[in-house]
Scaffold this motif. Structure first.
Motif, PDB file in Angstrom:
ATOM      1  N   ALA A  24       0.829  -1.212   0.000  1.00 35.60           N
ATOM      2  CA  ALA A  24       0.000   0.000   0.000  1.00 35.60           C
ATOM      3  C   ALA A  24       0.859   1.256   0.000  1.00 35.60           C
ATOM      4  O   ALA A  24       0.601   2.199  -0.766  1.00 35.60           O
ATOM      5  CB  ALA A  24      -0.945  -0.007   1.193  1.00 35.60           C
ATOM      6  N   VAL A  25       1.899   1.292   0.835  1.00 29.16           N
ATOM      7  CA  VAL A  25       2.759   2.472   0.913  1.00 29.16           C
ATOM      8  C   VAL A  25       3.540   2.650  -0.389  1.00 29.16           C
ATOM      9  O   VAL A  25       3.703   3.765  -0.882  1.00 29.16           O
ATOM     10  CB  VAL A  25       3.697   2.384   2.145  1.00 29.16           C
ATOM     11  CG1 VAL A  25       4.779   3.450   2.110  1.00 29.16           C
ATOM     12  CG2 VAL A  25       2.883   2.504   3.432  1.00 29.16           C
ATOM     13  N   THR A  26       3.999   1.551  -0.985  1.00 32.21           N
ATOM     14  CA  THR A  26       4.743   1.626  -2.244  1.00 32.21           C
ATOM     15  C   THR A  26       3.850   2.140  -3.366  1.00 32.21           C
ATOM     16  O   THR A  26       4.249   3.016  -4.137  1.00 32.21           O
ATOM     17  CB  THR A  26       5.337   0.251  -2.614  1.00 32.21           C
ATOM     18  OG1 THR A  26       6.174  -0.192  -1.546  1.00 32.21           O
ATOM     19  CG2 THR A  26       6.143   0.324  -3.898  1.00 32.21           C
ATOM     20  N   ARG A  31       2.119   6.853  -6.732  1.00 27.07           N
ATOM     21  CA  ARG A  31       0.888   7.508  -7.185  1.00 27.07           C
ATOM     22  C   ARG A  31       0.002   6.571  -8.012  1.00 27.07           C
ATOM     23  O   ARG A  31      -0.566   6.961  -9.036  1.00 27.07           O
ATOM     24  CB  ARG A  31       1.197   8.787  -7.946  1.00 27.07           C
ATOM     25  CG  ARG A  31       1.819   9.851  -7.081  1.00 27.07           C
ATOM     26  CD  ARG A  31       2.079  11.132  -7.857  1.00 27.07           C
ATOM     27  NE  ARG A  31       2.614  12.163  -7.002  1.00 27.07           N
ATOM     28  CZ  ARG A  31       3.916  12.340  -6.750  1.00 27.07           C
ATOM     29  NH1 ARG A  31       4.803  11.524  -7.285  1.00 27.07           N
ATOM     30  NH2 ARG A  31       4.322  13.317  -5.967  1.00 27.07           N
ATOM     31  N   LEU A  32      -0.081   5.334  -7.542  1.00 25.32           N
ATOM     32  CA  LEU A  32      -0.958   4.353  -8.179  1.00 25.32           C
ATOM     33  C   LEU A  32      -2.156   4.099  -7.279  1.00 25.32           C
ATOM     34  O   LEU A  32      -2.010   4.003  -6.054  1.00 25.32           O
ATOM     35  CB  LEU A  32      -0.207   3.048  -8.437  1.00 25.32           C
ATOM     36  CG  LEU A  32       0.848   3.105  -9.531  1.00 25.32           C
ATOM     37  CD1 LEU A  32       1.696   1.841  -9.516  1.00 25.32           C
ATOM     38  CD2 LEU A  32       0.198   3.288 -10.887  1.00 25.32           C
ATOM     39  N   ASP A  33      -3.307   3.978  -7.870  1.00 23.87           N
ATOM     40  CA  ASP A  33      -4.534   3.716  -7.125  1.00 23.87           C
ATOM     41  C   ASP A  33      -4.530   2.264  -6.655  1.00 23.87           C
ATOM     42  O   ASP A  33      -4.717   1.345  -7.447  1.00 23.87           O
ATOM     43  CB  ASP A  33      -5.742   3.997  -8.018  1.00 23.87           C
ATOM     44  CG  ASP A  33      -7.065   3.802  -7.320  1.00 23.87           C
ATOM     45  OD1 ASP A  33      -7.082   3.360  -6.147  1.00 23.87           O
ATOM     46  OD2 ASP A  33      -8.103   4.081  -7.953  1.00 23.87           O
ATOM     47  N   SER A  34      -4.331   2.080  -5.372  1.00 25.28           N
ATOM     48  CA  SER A  34      -4.232   0.724  -4.835  1.00 25.28           C
ATOM     49  C   SER A  34      -5.535  -0.058  -4.969  1.00 25.28           C
ATOM     50  O   SER A  34      -5.531  -1.285  -4.982  1.00 25.28           O
ATOM     51  CB  SER A  34      -3.796   0.753  -3.370  1.00 25.28           C
ATOM     52  OG  SER A  34      -4.768   1.400  -2.570  1.00 25.28           O
ATOM     53  N   GLU A  35      -6.642   0.647  -5.116  1.00 28.82           N
ATOM     54  CA  GLU A  35      -7.933  -0.034  -5.232  1.00 28.82           C
ATOM     55  C   GLU A  35      -8.067  -0.831  -6.522  1.00 28.82           C
ATOM     56  O   GLU A  35      -8.886  -1.739  -6.606  1.00 28.82           O
ATOM     57  CB  GLU A  35      -9.077   0.974  -5.121  1.00 28.82           C
ATOM     58  CG  GLU A  35      -9.184   1.627  -3.764  1.00 28.82           C
ATOM     59  CD  GLU A  35      -9.415   0.615  -2.638  1.00 28.82           C
ATOM     60  OE1 GLU A  35     -10.280  -0.255  -2.783  1.00 28.82           O
ATOM     61  OE2 GLU A  35      -8.718   0.723  -1.611  1.00 28.82           O
ATOM     62  N   ILE A  36      -7.261  -0.500  -7.532  1.00 32.70           N
ATOM     63  CA  ILE A  36      -7.385  -1.212  -8.808  1.00 32.70           C
ATOM     64  C   ILE A  36      -6.179  -2.095  -9.128  1.00 32.70           C
ATOM     65  O   ILE A  36      -6.124  -2.696 -10.192  1.00 32.70           O
ATOM     66  CB  ILE A  36      -7.655  -0.227  -9.974  1.00 32.70           C
ATOM     67  CG1 ILE A  36      -6.503   0.754 -10.165  1.00 32.70           C
ATOM     68  CG2 ILE A  36      -8.975   0.501  -9.767  1.00 32.70           C
ATOM     69  CD1 ILE A  36      -6.622   1.598 -11.424  1.00 32.70           C
ATOM     70  N   CYS A  37      -5.233  -2.165  -8.198  1.00 34.68           N
ATOM     71  CA  CYS A  37      -4.027  -2.960  -8.436  1.00 34.68           C
ATOM     72  C   CYS A  37      -4.160  -4.369  -7.865  1.00 34.68           C
ATOM     73  O   CYS A  37      -4.708  -4.553  -6.783  1.00 34.68           O
ATOM     74  CB  CYS A  37      -2.812  -2.281  -7.816  1.00 34.68           C
ATOM     75  SG  CYS A  37      -2.360  -0.742  -8.630  1.00 34.68           S
TER      76      CYS A  37
END
Length: 164
Positions: A24-26, A31-37
């Motif tokens: 999550a921190v990475t 600046r990547l949306d963690s919700e879609i990764c």
């Protein structure tokens, strides 16, 4: 964020919490949306990672962490920024797979005087940066990648792993 965690070694009791936090921190730092990764993480032992290392890298020995990017995002020039991952037709970003060995991680943590959780977080960040196109084969790329690792680890309250 979807982290598909597989624990083949029961000693990885806290890997889920460590992976969730480090990833999550990475992703936020990048600046990547963690919700879609989406990321897959395998917690294994030296025997299993040696098999994987042999199969995929022709190196029949254990290692600390391996990464299989879903897409080649590497930079066009040495020390350059990798290409940003793009969502697929479903709107999700499949980043790839990471395998981490408990045995090697524990040995390295003890040898360097680091806690197991700090060293594991570092290796997970390192593996995720590989999924994002970073590498350390060429010196300019290594400098860029190590700098990012130091910044991200700092956000987790973990000291620079590259200093004595």
């Amino acid at each position: 964020m979807t982290v598909d965690l597989t624990l083949e070694d029961p000693r990885w009791q806290d890997l889920e919490a460590l992976a969730d936090r480090a990833i999550a921190v990475t992703l936020a730092h990048q600046r990547l949306d963690s919700e879609i990764c989406e990321i897959s993480v395998l917690g294994c032992d030296d025997a299993r990672i040696a098999e994987l290392n042999s199969e995929f890298r022709a190196k029949p020995q254990p290692t600390n962490v391996l990464s299989w990017p879903a897409e080649d995002l590497s930079a066009d020039t040495p020390g350059g920024q990798p290409h940003a991952p793009e969502p697929d037709f479903t709107g999700e970003i499949a980043l790839g797979d990471i395998a981490i060995s408990y045995d090697t991680c524990a040995r390295e943590a003890e040898a360097t005087g680091k806690t197991m959780s700090d060293h594991t977080a570092h290796l997970l960040i390192h593996g995720l940066l590989h999924l994002l196109g970073y590498d350390h084969i060429r010196d300019p790329d290594a400098t860029l990648m190590e700098g990012l690792e130091i910044e991200i680890l700092g956000k987790l309250g973990i000291d620079n792993p590259y200093t004595e």
